[in-house]
Design an enzyme around this catalytic site. Structure first.
Site, PDB file in Angstrom:
ATOM      1  N   GLU A  57      34.078 -19.518  73.318  1.00  0.00           N
ATOM      2  CA  GLU A  57      32.767 -18.631  73.304  1.00  0.00           C
ATOM      3  C   GLU A  57      31.876 -19.470  72.358  1.00  0.00           C
ATOM      4  OE1 GLU A  57      33.540 -14.354  72.462  1.00  0.00           O
ATOM      5  OE2 GLU A  57      34.446 -14.330  74.409  1.00  0.00           O
ATOM      6  N   GLU A  71      32.573 -12.574  64.650  1.00  0.00           N
ATOM      7  CA  GLU A  71      33.571 -12.460  65.485  1.00  0.00           C
ATOM      8  C   GLU A  71      33.460 -13.030  66.658  1.00  0.00           C
ATOM      9  OE1 GLU A  71      35.344 -11.757  68.027  1.00  0.00           O
ATOM     10  OE2 GLU A  71      36.148  -9.722  67.839  1.00  0.00           O
TER      11      GLU A  71
HETATM   12  N1  SAH Z   1      30.892  -8.121  65.768  1.00  0.00           N
HETATM   13  C1  SAH Z   1      31.262  -7.166  66.780  1.00  0.00           C
HETATM   14  C2  SAH Z   1      31.206  -7.768  68.411  1.00  0.00           C
HETATM   15  C3  SAH Z   1      31.857  -9.051  68.511  1.00  0.00           C
HETATM   16  S1  SAH Z   1      31.732  -9.562  70.058  1.00  0.00           S
HETATM   17  C4  SAH Z   1      32.755  -6.747  66.632  1.00  0.00           C
HETATM   18  O1  SAH Z   1      33.311  -7.483  65.859  1.00  0.00           O
HETATM   19  O2  SAH Z   1      32.970  -5.627  66.969  1.00  0.00           O
HETATM   20  C5  SAH Z   1      30.827 -11.157  70.064  1.00  0.00           C
HETATM   21  C6  SAH Z   1      29.145 -10.666  70.335  1.00  0.00           C
HETATM   22  O3  SAH Z   1      28.695 -11.887  69.824  1.00  0.00           O
HETATM   23  C7  SAH Z   1      28.671 -10.479  71.714  1.00  0.00           C
HETATM   24  O4  SAH Z   1      28.086  -9.231  71.843  1.00  0.00           O
HETATM   25  C8  SAH Z   1      27.872 -11.742  72.043  1.00  0.00           C
HETATM   26  O5  SAH Z   1      26.682 -11.423  72.936  1.00  0.00           O
HETATM   27  C9  SAH Z   1      27.319 -12.067  70.570  1.00  0.00           C
HETATM   28  N2  SAH Z   1      26.982 -13.489  70.339  1.00  0.00           N
HETATM   29  C10 SAH Z   1      27.832 -14.656  70.452  1.00  0.00           C
HETATM   30  N3  SAH Z   1      27.315 -15.731  70.106  1.00  0.00           N
HETATM   31  C11 SAH Z   1      26.000 -15.243  69.464  1.00  0.00           C
HETATM   32  C12 SAH Z   1      24.996 -15.990  68.866  1.00  0.00           C
HETATM   33  N4  SAH Z   1      25.212 -17.387  68.420  1.00  0.00           N
HETATM   34  N5  SAH Z   1      24.001 -15.415  68.406  1.00  0.00           N
HETATM   35  C13 SAH Z   1      23.870 -14.226  68.612  1.00  0.00           C
HETATM   36  N6  SAH Z   1      24.889 -13.520  69.158  1.00  0.00           N
HETATM   37  C14 SAH Z   1      25.921 -13.906  69.750  1.00  0.00           C
END
Ligand code: SAH
Length: 678
Positions: free
Chosen positions: A153, A144
């Protein structure tokens, strides 16, 4: 560890060194983050769970072990869903350390320690192999990583890398696919966020029109996304010129390419008009069949029963480089260009297909006129607000005389031009675009800070009229524009004894409100789809309390409906005719609750009294009906102070029927501290 950070105080303008705890930034990130809002997004959570269950069963049906890679695990939610759905093992990747730590705790608390391995790395750093972070490649990819623009993002490069190095060929992906939709519209309101409309000034010697320079007319603007709660845009504020069109889709179960590219679709306008804006949103299909769909479609496209409020995903407004007349039924080509992180749009009349392809500009738009760098979208809207301009014209007409020496203090303001046209002989201005209006010799730009203003800057004249909107680009909270008062104080020695200051004063106003939805972003979640996420709630609470006094936060309330539970109350006044006093300004009292409802917090805003009887409000415009629905200034952010616990009054006789408040403006620091109690 403490570090010292230099910053200009937004209210007092002073350079100050603040001792910043090294944790301050990440506490801010957690406190203001969208994690809570995501956990409250029931529609999203339910659909992810369904999609994950379906993916795990497909893998199991093939007789394989289900190995999940969850990139950006946050609280660990999607991994816990996978483990509950029967996945054999999950690798949960999270780059943000405090979140990775929280995920470890949450996973443990929910009893998934054996099934989920939290890895605090960026996914592109993750290794696979017997000694690696992952024993083997995964066959289910769950993520996500989307923002309102879908790719902002970094979802594309992350997927590209994951397919190359972290997952098996032919893996299952949840979501399976994302699709971006667009609709062409004409909208004076939205277009006013991107171009400056001519400003008409009725002066004694006839009507003058302030026009924007031609560079601005033809400027493609800036590529940053304009994301808004499109559901708050009334249908009479725009005219639909095309059907909803599918722009492009990304299949996340196959290798993804992140390199810049473009997509073109042919469309036939359903109505003739001026194409100005492309409205856009996306949906995700959690499974290949498309039966589990989570959509961001606005109210006029989807049925209201399926509607989910959310703030972490909204809708996008893209401005075409130029407004373009279109005819109903005449074939057009709409092109979306993208790089790894952002999108922009072009519209052309359809000619030969090859010709159209050759014409596509792939470079991202770059502002050539400077105005899009100086003014953000709401500021464009504010400067284009005819009613507001009219209030300034009316009051300037009253105070300006032919021999006025006028000094204007405000960022990127049109006031100097208005003042000039309305008769001021000399206008001095601290900071753009007088050329187009041939005013270079009439308006003098002073490149100095107010405290270093000298009489030679002013050609030894005293200022007879000091004006400001006031507006400063550095202001985040409404009262930060009180910088005008500090600047006024700094230039005192240059003011004539009979000086007129416009606005003559300002006032801070406050009202208790119940939000329709915005309360969710600060409300604890408890459990989410059966998983205990209180660790996350505690973490947010802890970050919110990191600074001893809670802070108000800026929100554009036209996007977040609320109803007033109290009358609006003027709480502090600031007299710009005098200098900033040494002592603090404070007030306390109680405000009665007039309507039943949940008191989620207080909204605060500024009003500027241009003259004794002409005022402009940057907050409440009106309370539109007996239910208390509020209408807010659409160009400004208001300050919201969320109460730590919601005060609920079901019936009016229920106590508490009043909220007590104490508000203190520290004139030294320019900060406003506040406290509310039921
Ligand atoms: N999966 C959770 C949070 C989604 S928010 C849910 O669905 O509730 C997205 C998260 O991904 C954030 O915490 C951000 O720090 C992390 N993130 C984004 N890109 C990333 C990457 N390439 N590798 C590791 N973490 C990542």
């Amino acid at each position: 560890m403490k570090t010292f950070c230099g910053r200009a105080n937004p209210t007092t303008g002073e350079m100050e060194w603040v001792e910043e705890d090294e944790n301050y930034d990440y506490h801010q990130e957690i406190a203001r983050s969208r994690y809570a809002d995501m956990l409250h997004d029931k529609d999203r959570n339910v659909k992810y769970y369904q999609g994950i269950r379906a993916a795990v069963s497909r893998v199991k049906e093939r007789g394989e072990k289900a190995v999940v890679l969850d990139i950006g695990t946050g609280t660990g939610l999607l991994s816990m869903m996978a483990a509950s759905a029967g996945a054999d093992f999950c690798y949960a990747i999270e780059v943000f350390k405090p979140m990775a730590n929280a995920a470890v705790k949450i996973v443990e608390k929910n009893g998934f320690r054996d099934k989920i391995k939290v890895i605090n790395k960026h996914s592109t750093e993750v290794t696979v192999g017997p000694d690696g972070d992952m024993q083997c490649r995964a066959n289910i990819l769950v993520t996500e990583l989307f923002d309102t623009e879908l790719i902002g993002e970094g979802a594309l490069p992350t997927y590209e890398h994951a397919h190359k190095y972290l997952v098996q060929e032919g893996c299952e992906a949840v979501p399976h696919r994302a699709t971006v939709y667009v609709q062409l519209v004409e909208s004076k309101r939205m277009w006013s966020w991107n171009k400056l409309f001519p400003v008409r000034v009725k002066a004694e010697d006839g009507e003058k029109i302030i026009v924007s320079p031609s560079e601005m007319e033809n400027c493609p603007g800036v590529p940053s996304v304009c994301d808004i709660q499109l559901n708050q845009m009334p249908s009479n504020d725009f005219t639909v010129l095309s059907d909803v069109v599918t722009m492009f889709s990304v299949d996340f179960s196959k290798p993804v390419r992140s390199a810049s590219t473009s997509y073109s679709v042919q469309l036939e306008p359903v109505k003739s008009g001026k194409a100005q804006v492309v409205l856009s949103w996306w949906d995700i299909d959690m499974d290949p069949s498309g039966m589990i769909n989570c959509t961001m479609a606005p109210y006029w496209v989807q049925s209201t029963s399926a509607f989910q409020w959310r703030d972490h995903w909204m809708q996008c407004v893209y401005f075409l480089p130029n407004e373009q007349p279109v005819l109903q039924g005449e074939k057009m080509y709409l092109t979306a260009c993208r790089d790894e992180y952002s999108l922009w749009y072009n519209l052309q009349k359809a000619r030969g297909e090859e010709e159209n392809k050759a014409d596509v500009r792939v470079e991202s738009p770059v502002c050539r006129c400077q105005a899009h760098l100086l003014w953000n979208r709401p500021r464009f809207g504010e400067l284009n607000d005819q009613n507001r301009t009219h209030q300034y014209i009316k009051s300037l007409t009253r105070v300006l005389k032919p021999d006025s020496v006028c000094l204007c203090i405000s960022d990127g303001s049109l006031l100097p031009m208005l003042a000039h046209y309305l008769g001021a002989k000399q206008v001095q201005y601290f900071i753009l675009f007088f050329k187009a209006n041939n005013l270079e010799d009439k308006i003098k730009i002073i490149e100095a800070r107010p405290e270093s203003l000298t009489s030679s800057h002013l050609e030894d004249k005293k200022i007879s009229v000091l004006v400001g909107e006031p507006f400063f680009a550095t202001s985040l909270l409404p009262w930060h524009n009180l910088y005008f008062w500090y600047a006024r104080t700094a230039v005192t020695s240059h003011l004539a004894s009979s000086v007129t200051v416009l606005p003559q004063s300002a006032s801070l106003h406050m009202m208790i409100v119940e939000f329709q939805d915005l309360w969710r972003i600060r409300s604890p979640c408890g459990t989410c789809e059966g998983f205990d996420v209180r660790t996350m709630d505690d973490m947010i609470k802890n970050s919110l309390n990191f600074r001893e006094s809670k802070e108000a936060e800026p929100h554009p309330l036209w996007e977040y409906p609320c109803k007033s539970l109290s009358d609006p109350l003027e709480v502090l006044t600031f007299d710009f005719r005098k200098t900033v006093p040494q002592h603090c300004l404070s007030t306390e009292g109680s405000v009665s609750l007039l309507r039943k409802g949940k008191s989620h917090g207080a909204v605060l805003w500024m009003e500027y009294h241009l003259t004794a009887d002409i005022s402009v409000s940057t907050g409440l415009m009106q309370i539109s009906n007996e239910k208390g629905n509020c209408e807010w200034n659409p160009h400004c952010k208001q300050a919201v102070y969320f109460f730590s616990s919601v005060i609920e009054s079901e019936t009016l006789s229920d106590l508490p029927s009043a909220v007590t408040y104490a508000i203190n403006f520290n004139t030294k620091t320019g900060e406003i501290a506040m406290d509310f109690k039921p």
